[in-house]
Design an enzyme around this catalytic site. Structure first.
Site, mmCIF file in Angstrom:
data_model
loop_
_atom_site.group_PDB
_atom_site.id
_atom_site.type_symbol
_atom_site.label_atom_id
_atom_site.label_comp_id
_atom_site.label_asym_id
_atom_site.label_seq_id
_atom_site.Cartn_x
_atom_site.Cartn_y
_atom_site.Cartn_z
ATOM 1 N N ARG A 16 0.830 -1.085 0.088
ATOM 2 C CA ARG A 16 -0.071 -0.101 -0.139
ATOM 3 C C ARG A 16 0.781 1.429 0.079
ATOM 4 O O ARG A 16 0.515 2.181 0.650
ATOM 5 C CB ARG A 16 -1.079 -0.031 0.968
ATOM 6 C CG ARG A 16 -2.135 -0.886 0.905
ATOM 7 C CD ARG A 16 -3.285 -1.017 2.139
ATOM 8 N NE ARG A 16 -2.645 -1.296 3.360
ATOM 9 C CZ ARG A 16 -3.090 -1.201 4.620
ATOM 10 N NH1 ARG A 16 -4.277 -0.307 4.878
ATOM 11 N NH2 ARG A 16 -2.520 -1.761 5.582
ATOM 12 N N SER A 438 -22.708 1.527 15.411
ATOM 13 C CA SER A 438 -21.375 1.676 15.743
ATOM 14 C C SER A 438 -21.256 3.021 16.306
ATOM 15 O O SER A 438 -21.968 4.114 16.041
ATOM 16 C CB SER A 438 -20.381 1.784 14.797
ATOM 17 O OG SER A 438 -20.528 2.591 13.605
ATOM 18 N N ASP A 604 -27.998 -5.408 8.951
ATOM 19 C CA ASP A 604 -27.409 -4.481 8.037
ATOM 20 C C ASP A 604 -27.566 -4.977 6.594
ATOM 21 O O ASP A 604 -26.773 -5.870 6.537
ATOM 22 C CB ASP A 604 -26.123 -3.935 8.361
ATOM 23 C CG ASP A 604 -26.263 -3.065 9.662
ATOM 24 O OD1 ASP A 604 -27.204 -2.304 10.009
ATOM 25 O OD2 ASP A 604 -25.490 -3.057 10.393
ATOM 26 N N HIS A 699 -21.229 11.617 7.936
ATOM 27 C CA HIS A 699 -19.948 11.525 7.168
ATOM 28 C C HIS A 699 -19.032 12.805 7.394
ATOM 29 O O HIS A 699 -17.953 13.252 7.098
ATOM 30 C CB HIS A 699 -20.130 11.190 5.573
ATOM 31 C CG HIS A 699 -21.034 10.044 5.307
ATOM 32 N ND1 HIS A 699 -22.172 9.617 5.166
ATOM 33 C CD2 HIS A 699 -19.984 8.618 5.273
ATOM 34 C CE1 HIS A 699 -22.320 8.670 4.837
ATOM 35 N NE2 HIS A 699 -20.988 7.873 5.180
#
Ligand code: MET
Length: 759
Positions: A16, A438, A604, A699
């Site tokens: 990465r 969460s 979900d 977000h």
């Protein structure tokens, strides 16, 4: 001679490197020159790994996204970004993420919208068109990479997002203007790019038009005709490239367009091959994508040789072979996975291995099958090992799937009756408040999980630490006054991986990262065998959370369709069968939660919609098995138990029937950014069950005001009867911190209370 090439290579780097380089640059830890150097090194390594090919892709590498690169190459940058000035790099990252590495807060602008690239989990930055859009083609950055590749001894084939696909992926940002108004100007701009490439000595250019595998309206088909006729006098040869599906009714068009060659996805569009061989005009190249670029399984080389040999005999030099699509969507190298056991490794092929497969096929076709006898035998042995392995088959699971019946997906009573039974013991107020599951994943939580994973923390100590997190989380929620609580998901690294690790039939890689957007990657699990859930996966955590409070605690699970869509799925049985196995595993968990006294369970299905096939005609089949899988997972409970589901995307109109068939008691959805407009679909459909339209956007770090949420809820009440409305954020809060979450939820609870009082 058959020619080999590749459509695109994973760009994130073996370790990465691109991700870490970018993030270091954004933090100001490395200079732009250093980032440029690291990027060159990555390209060098990536081309090196493709050096056996006759042609390597150039322009597939990107700092953030190749659609964004196309916008930059076209000089097509929205004014809000351009007006801030700064270097080209500043503008690039502003468009990607709202700010450049050097921006102070004042110069932050809205980032380009991001959305999914066809049916993949890769996200691109949406091109923005307005009446003022102008294009200034500049291929110099691409030309520089062509030179780089040549200097390293490769034969470069630049890759461009096709101009009609570019237009189709974009959005018109002012009222009344159509994207297609830009077609002529864009074709001119592409002609300019191709000129610049021709000047640099480029012979072939791969021009990607994956929209050819979708249902195209007549004006878009016409646009393709117009565009490619405009490009006929270009001095480079164009390889019109399609992937992710079959051309179907667009095949004739694709064969007719005046280009030098056509690439098609022979994995998903095998049925097109014969027709293309027949219809493609003499002299054109036919490139066949024969190796799956969307999954991680070894190709069946013998079967491929069997059907490729006659095609090769018919086409001769006009046949090229490649992976079906860019290898961006698979992990880079299986050799980086020492933890995978030998047998499983033998069944898999990542990007590097897929190119090796291509090399074998090329040798077989160019030199005759005898030249690859050993390779074919080895490949066959791997396939036999897989098909005969006991590890992929679990007789008990197969029997359970065979025993599935309609009744198992059916709740005992209709919603109206169930909700009464549920309310009798839940006794929730109107506008009940809850969250999506969460809570902030703090540094502390991540460290604890890592220590446990590394063996530096005993199981007992880990459990104690996680229970402490749950305790805090429950206390916080009680203090905030939420009605339905959650345990907070501290123990979960990821909503798929967590469950996959506790189920049979899943394997995990160490470095199998796949780019999702920008520097962000995901590591999808590999479902290789029959899925089973040997032991409860969440019951202890949820039971513990429930033991701390009088209020109901919602059990939190990931649904079967999302588990499937966010994994690499076995290709030796239909997806429907794998979905059913996952459904039975989740069902067992649901029933165990119910038996443990948990009264509300959320399943979900964040990825249900993205699994929709690209072609409408295939939707029904997908939705049928996907929704059935959800129903099997969810509906094996008594009327008293309340089932929630959560979906976080913004289009429901076209799947309302399927959503209603799920028959969840409550569905929570993302709506805050659409100003509740999304509820229109539910209103028109007269959706009968409970709905929790997200009232604030998790977000964003902005803390929503009570008034803004009251306003949204008032809009919701106009569309949905208030007794069926829930109040919750858009999605889970794991990426936020407590200082953001506390005031936001306090305001949300305040908004709900206000509404209750105002009648
Ligand atoms: N329960 C999950 C969470 O709250 C749902 C996420 S959907 C992407 O994080």
């Amino acid at each position: 001679m058959v020619t080999t090439h590749n459509l695109g290579f994973p760009r994130i780097g073996a370790k990465r490197g691109l991700k870490f380089g970018l993030e270091a640059f954004w933090r100001g830890e490395i200079t732009e020159a250093e980032l440029i150097q690291r990027s060159r090194d990555l390209r060098r390594q990536h081309w090196q790994k493709q050096s056996s090919l006759h042609r390597v892709p150039v322009g597939d590498f990107s700092w953030y996204d190749h659609v964004l690169d196309t916008s930059i190459m076209l000089g097509h940058v929205p004014p809000r970004v351009r007006d801030l000035g700064g270097s080209a790099t500043d503008q690039y990252f502003r468009l990607a993420r709202g700010r450049s590495a050097t921006d102070d807060d004042e110069s932050v602008v809205a980032a380009g919208e991001m959305t999914k690239w066809f049916d993949t989990n890769y996200h691109y930055i949406v091109p923005e068109f307005t009446r003022e859009s102008r294009f200034r083609p500049d291929a110099s950055a691409l030309v520089a990479q062509v030179t780089e590749a040549r200097e390293q001894g490769h034969n470069p084939k630049p890759v461009l997002v096709g101009l009609v696909t570019y237009l189709w992926l974009g959005k018109s940002k002012d009222d009344g203007s159509e994207r297609l108004e830009h077609l002529t100007a864009l074709a001119e701009a592409y002609a300019g790019l191709l000129e610049q490439l021709a000047d640099a000595g480029v012979d072939w250019v791969q021009i990607d038009e994956p929209i050819l595998v979708t249902d195209l309206a007549p004006e878009w088909r016409n646009a393709l005709e117009t565009a490619y006729h405009r490009l006929t006098d270009t001095r480079v040869s164009l390889l019109l490239t399609t992937y992710f599906g079959h051309l179907g009714d667009n095949l004739e068009l694709a064969c007719r367009l005046p280009v030098a060659g056509l690439h098609l996805d022979a994995v998903r569009g095998g049925a097109d091959v014969q027709r293309a061989v027949e219809q493609l005009p003499q002299g054109r190249v036919l490139s066949l994508g024969v190796v799956d670029g969307r999954n991680v399984w070894k190709a069946d080389l013998t079967a491929l040789m069997d059907w490729l040999e006659p095609v090769h005999a018919a086409l001769g030099d006009r046949l090229w072979i490649a992976p079906a699509c860019s290898l961006l969507h698979v992990p880079m190298d299986l050799d980086a996975e020492p933890d995978l056991d030998e047998a499983l490794r033998g069944w898999l092929a990542f990007a590097v291995q897929k190119l090796e497969e291509l090399e074998i096929l090329e040798k077989g076709l160019n030199k005759g099958r005898n030249a690859i006898i050993a390779e074919l035998a080895a490949n066959r042995a791997c396939h036999e090992s897989r098909s005969q392995s006991q590890r992929v088959r679990n007789p008990a699971v197969r029997e359970a799937v065979a025993g599935l019946n309609e009744a198992m997906g059916q709740r005992q009573s209709p919603y109206a009756r169930r909700i009464e039974a549920q309310q009798r013991h839940l006794d929730l107020p109107r506008f009940p408040t809850t969250t999506i599951g969460s809570f902030p994943q703090t540094g502390e939580i991540r460290r604890t999980r890592l220590q446990y994973r590394r063996g530096d923390l005993s199981e007992a100590a880990y459990r104690e630490a996680m229970q402490a997190e749950i305790r805090d989380c429950i206390r916080e929620q009680e203090a905030l006054g939420l009605d339905v609580l959650v345990h907070g998901e501290a123990e979960r690294n990821d909503m798929v991986e967590y469950f996959g690790e506790l189920m049979d039939g899943f394997a995990f890689t160490r470095h199998g990262w796949v780019q999702s957007f920008g520097s962000r990657c995901v590591k999808p699990p590999i479902i290789y065998g029959d899925v089973d859930r040997p032991d409860p996966m969440t019951v202890d955590w949820i039971r513990y959370a429930q033991s701390l409070t009088e209020r109901p605690v919602k059990g939190m699970l990931t649904g079967p369709v999302t588990l499937l869509n966010w994994s690499f799925v076995r290709d030796d049985q239909p997806e429907r069968d794998t979905a059913n196995q996952l459904a039975l595993a989740v069902r067992k968990e649901v029933q165990d939660l119910e038996a443990a006294g948990i009264r509300i369970i959320q399943i979900d299905e964040a990825a249900l919609r993205e699994g929709l096939p690209l072609r409408r005609s295939e939707w029904e089949t997908y939705l049928e098995w996907a929704i059935n899988a959800f129903r099997i997972a969810a509906n094996g409970v008594s009327d008293d138990t309340q089932i929630h589901t959560h979906m976080c995307y913004s289009e429901f109109n076209d799947i309302m029937t399927a959503i209603a068939r799920m028959d969840a008691d409550v569905i929570t959805i993302e709506t805050s950014r659409s100003d509740m407009e999304l509820l229109e679909a539910f209103e028109h459909f007269e959706y009968p069950n409970g709905i929790g339209p997200g009232v604030y956007d998790i977000h964003s770090p902005n803390i929503p005001t009570e008034a803004s949420m009251v306003a949204l809820l008032r809009k919701a009440v106009e569309r949905i009867p208030s007794e069926r409305l829930w109040v919750n954020p858009d999605c889970g809060l794991k990426t936020r911190n407590w200082d953001e979450v506390r005031p936001a939820l306090a305001a949300m609870v305040g908004a709900a209370r206000g509404l209750r009082q105002s009648g």
